[in-house]
Motif scaffolding. Structure first.
Motif, PDB file in Angstrom:
ATOM      1  N   SER A 170      43.222  32.099  41.138  1.00  0.00           N
ATOM      2  CA  SER A 170      42.512  32.319  42.700  1.00  0.00           C
ATOM      3  C   SER A 170      43.523  33.457  43.031  1.00  0.00           C
ATOM      4  CB  SER A 170      42.725  31.024  43.571  1.00  0.00           C
ATOM      5  OG  SER A 170      44.266  30.640  43.790  1.00  0.00           O
ATOM      6  N   ASP A 171      42.759  34.198  43.977  1.00  0.00           N
ATOM      7  CA  ASP A 171      43.447  35.281  44.580  1.00  0.00           C
ATOM      8  C   ASP A 171      43.240  35.375  46.105  1.00  0.00           C
ATOM      9  OD1 ASP A 171      44.660  37.831  44.900  1.00  0.00           O
ATOM     10  OD2 ASP A 171      43.065  39.022  43.961  1.00  0.00           O
ATOM     11  N   THR A 208      33.157  31.985  36.841  1.00  0.00           N
ATOM     12  CA  THR A 208      32.621  32.611  35.647  1.00  0.00           C
ATOM     13  C   THR A 208      31.534  33.514  35.947  1.00  0.00           C
ATOM     14  OG1 THR A 208      31.064  30.796  35.243  1.00  0.00           O
ATOM     15  CG2 THR A 208      33.153  30.676  34.208  1.00  0.00           C
ATOM     16  N   ASP A 209      30.850  33.552  37.381  1.00  0.00           N
ATOM     17  CA  ASP A 209      29.821  34.290  37.718  1.00  0.00           C
ATOM     18  C   ASP A 209      30.214  35.482  38.549  1.00  0.00           C
ATOM     19  OD1 ASP A 209      27.683  32.698  36.618  1.00  0.00           O
ATOM     20  OD2 ASP A 209      27.720  31.370  38.196  1.00  0.00           O
ATOM     21  N   ASP A 210      31.723  35.701  38.750  1.00  0.00           N
ATOM     22  CA  ASP A 210      32.041  36.739  39.580  1.00  0.00           C
ATOM     23  C   ASP A 210      31.809  38.069  38.952  1.00  0.00           C
ATOM     24  OD1 ASP A 210      33.052  34.916  41.315  1.00  0.00           O
ATOM     25  OD2 ASP A 210      35.283  34.949  40.547  1.00  0.00           O
ATOM     26  N   HIS A 265      36.009  41.276  43.113  1.00  0.00           N
ATOM     27  CA  HIS A 265      37.472  40.955  43.395  1.00  0.00           C
ATOM     28  C   HIS A 265      38.080  42.283  43.875  1.00  0.00           C
ATOM     29  CE1 HIS A 265      37.812  36.685  42.005  1.00  0.00           C
ATOM     30  NE2 HIS A 265      36.932  36.920  41.497  1.00  0.00           N
ATOM     31  N   THR A 266      38.880  42.288  44.681  1.00  0.00           N
ATOM     32  CA  THR A 266      39.809  43.156  45.137  1.00  0.00           C
ATOM     33  C   THR A 266      40.698  43.481  43.953  1.00  0.00           C
ATOM     34  OG1 THR A 266      39.786  42.279  47.507  1.00  0.00           O
ATOM     35  CG2 THR A 266      41.771  43.838  46.880  1.00  0.00           C
ATOM     36  N   LEU A 326      38.000  39.704  32.008  1.00  0.00           N
ATOM     37  CA  LEU A 326      37.893  40.471  33.315  1.00  0.00           C
ATOM     38  C   LEU A 326      39.105  39.897  34.200  1.00  0.00           C
ATOM     39  CD1 LEU A 326      34.107  40.167  33.938  1.00  0.00           C
ATOM     40  CD2 LEU A 326      35.339  42.039  33.094  1.00  0.00           C
ATOM     41  N   THR A 327      39.657  40.997  34.972  1.00  0.00           N
ATOM     42  CA  THR A 327      40.649  40.764  35.742  1.00  0.00           C
ATOM     43  C   THR A 327      40.681  41.904  36.892  1.00  0.00           C
ATOM     44  OG1 THR A 327      42.914  40.089  36.243  1.00  0.00           O
ATOM     45  CG2 THR A 327      42.556  41.771  34.551  1.00  0.00           C
ATOM     46  N   ASN A 328      41.578  41.700  37.561  1.00  0.00           N
ATOM     47  CA  ASN A 328      41.773  42.635  38.866  1.00  0.00           C
ATOM     48  C   ASN A 328      42.969  43.242  39.463  1.00  0.00           C
ATOM     49  OD1 ASN A 328      42.664  40.061  39.424  1.00  0.00           O
ATOM     50  ND2 ASN A 328      42.081  40.568  41.756  1.00  0.00           N
ATOM     51  N   ALA A 329      43.795  43.866  38.400  1.00  0.00           N
ATOM     52  CA  ALA A 329      45.018  44.620  38.592  1.00  0.00           C
ATOM     53  C   ALA A 329      45.252  45.823  37.583  1.00  0.00           C
ATOM     54  CB  ALA A 329      46.210  43.663  38.072  1.00  0.00           C
ATOM     55  N   LEU A 330      45.741  46.892  38.286  1.00  0.00           N
ATOM     56  CA  LEU A 330      45.823  48.233  37.415  1.00  0.00           C
ATOM     57  C   LEU A 330      46.928  47.964  36.466  1.00  0.00           C
ATOM     58  CD1 LEU A 330      45.474  50.850  40.326  1.00  0.00           C
ATOM     59  CD2 LEU A 330      43.622  49.800  38.696  1.00  0.00           C
ATOM     60  N   ASP A 331      47.099  48.696  35.452  1.00  0.00           N
ATOM     61  CA  ASP A 331      48.215  48.942  34.568  1.00  0.00           C
ATOM     62  C   ASP A 331      48.691  47.782  33.897  1.00  0.00           C
ATOM     63  OD1 ASP A 331      48.103  51.865  34.775  1.00  0.00           O
ATOM     64  OD2 ASP A 331      49.154  51.317  36.879  1.00  0.00           O
TER      65      ASP A 331
END
Length: 325
Positions: A41-42, A49-51, A184-185, A302-307
């Protein structure tokens, strides 16, 4: 929903070890989607799974598939010149930038920042020259705006309409350039100096798509089937053919991690991998989309963080986990 197995365990570990805030892992075959799981969670938002996630450069092979549909219809050639499609491009250049070079990072176009406020078509037209086209390899985002311009020149429809038609034909209905999908941010943008909202406004054909695991798995399933709904088998084979093996790379790393075909990337060193013939693409936001033809597998992470490699995320571990799943 089965939440165990090497690939799912790997994705869960990325969250458990705080390498990424959330993760969605999906696996499919030529028969369809087999499993999608979500972890973490963030900011109080539980991953599902639908994000939707910001795909960043996973956009590139999807845009390339869209453009290649015009090539297989005979409306466009890989040797066609960007200057013919986009009058005003390359003023003062003595070389010719082709569609093939645009899709394989050999165009020699100087790449503006992803969050540059200049409209993409204007930025492309006024872009400088980094090297003589075809002579070197340098990763280039704006080149995909050139490819999009050539697809519009060939077909007459806006590029986004063409891409959404590809999505509809392959069951990837959630693919969009619209932020209203509530993605997601993405974390790490401030440290990277990236104005991500400005980037989103560009609806960049090299980095601007949002999508779900289901979207990418459905598209991957079609590619594994070689059904011709996305592109025909001969077209896909041409896209998977490495075009940068014998060309020097301009890169901050000592050697290329991957070779490039037409929009797709392939691991340059397969000695650490169980599977061969892998093709797909990573995204700066930590996203991954890869096909394993020998194993009849498509994997989406799928995720939401650079590098994410700098955070300890090792994609080779994922590749091997998928190969034995």
């Amino acid at each position: 929903m089965v939440e165990t197995g090497p690939a799912a365990d790997w994705a869960r570990n990325q969250v458990d070890h705080n390498r990424v805030p959330v993760a969605v892992l999906g696996v499919a075959s030529s028969h369809g989607i087999e499993d999608i799981v979500a972890f973490g969670s963030d900011g109080g938002r539980q991953a599902t799974t639908d994000d939707h996630f910001a795909l960043f450069s996973v956009t590139k092979p999807i845009s390339a598939l869209t453009v290649m549909r015009q090539v297989e219809l005979g409306k466009l050639a890989l040797a066609a010149s960007l200057g013919d499609a986009l009058p005003g491009f390359g003023v003062g250049r003595t070389d010719t930038v082709t569609l093939e070079q645009l899709l394989s990072h050999r165009s020699g176009i100087s790449d503006p920042a992803l969050d540059d406020g200049t409209p993409l078509r204007e930025a492309l037209t006024s872009a400088g020259q980094a090297f003589y086209s075809g002579s070197l390899v340098q990763y280039c985002n704006i080149a995909f705006e050139g490819a999009a311009a050539m697809a519009e020149w060939a077909d007459g429809r806006p590029f986004e309409d063409q891409l959404l038609a590809l999505a509809a034909d392959t069951g990837a209905h959630g693919l969009t350039f619209n932020t209203e999908c509530n993605p997601h941010t993405v974390h790490g943008t401030d440290a990277a100096g990236l104005d991500v909202q400005a980037m989103y406004k560009n609806r960049h054909p090299g980095a601007g798509l949002f999508g779900t695991a289901t979207d990418l798995l459905n598209l991957g399933t079609d590619l594994l089937r070689n059904s011709g709904k996305a592109v025909r088998p001969a077209t896909l084979a041409a896209m998977r053919r490495p075009r940068t093996r014998e060309v020097s790379h301009i890169t901050t790393r000592p050697q290329p991690l991957r070779h490039t075909g037409l929009g797709f990337q392939m691991p340059a060193n397969e000695s650490d991998l169980f599977a061969q013939g892998i093709y797909g693409h990573p995204g700066w936001s930590g996203t991954e989309w890869w096909m394993f033809p020998e194993q009849d597998r498509c994997v989406v992470f799928l995720t939401n963080a650079l590098d994410t490699p700098d955070r300890g995320v090792d994609t080779n571990e994922l590749f091997n986990a998928v190969a034995v799943s």
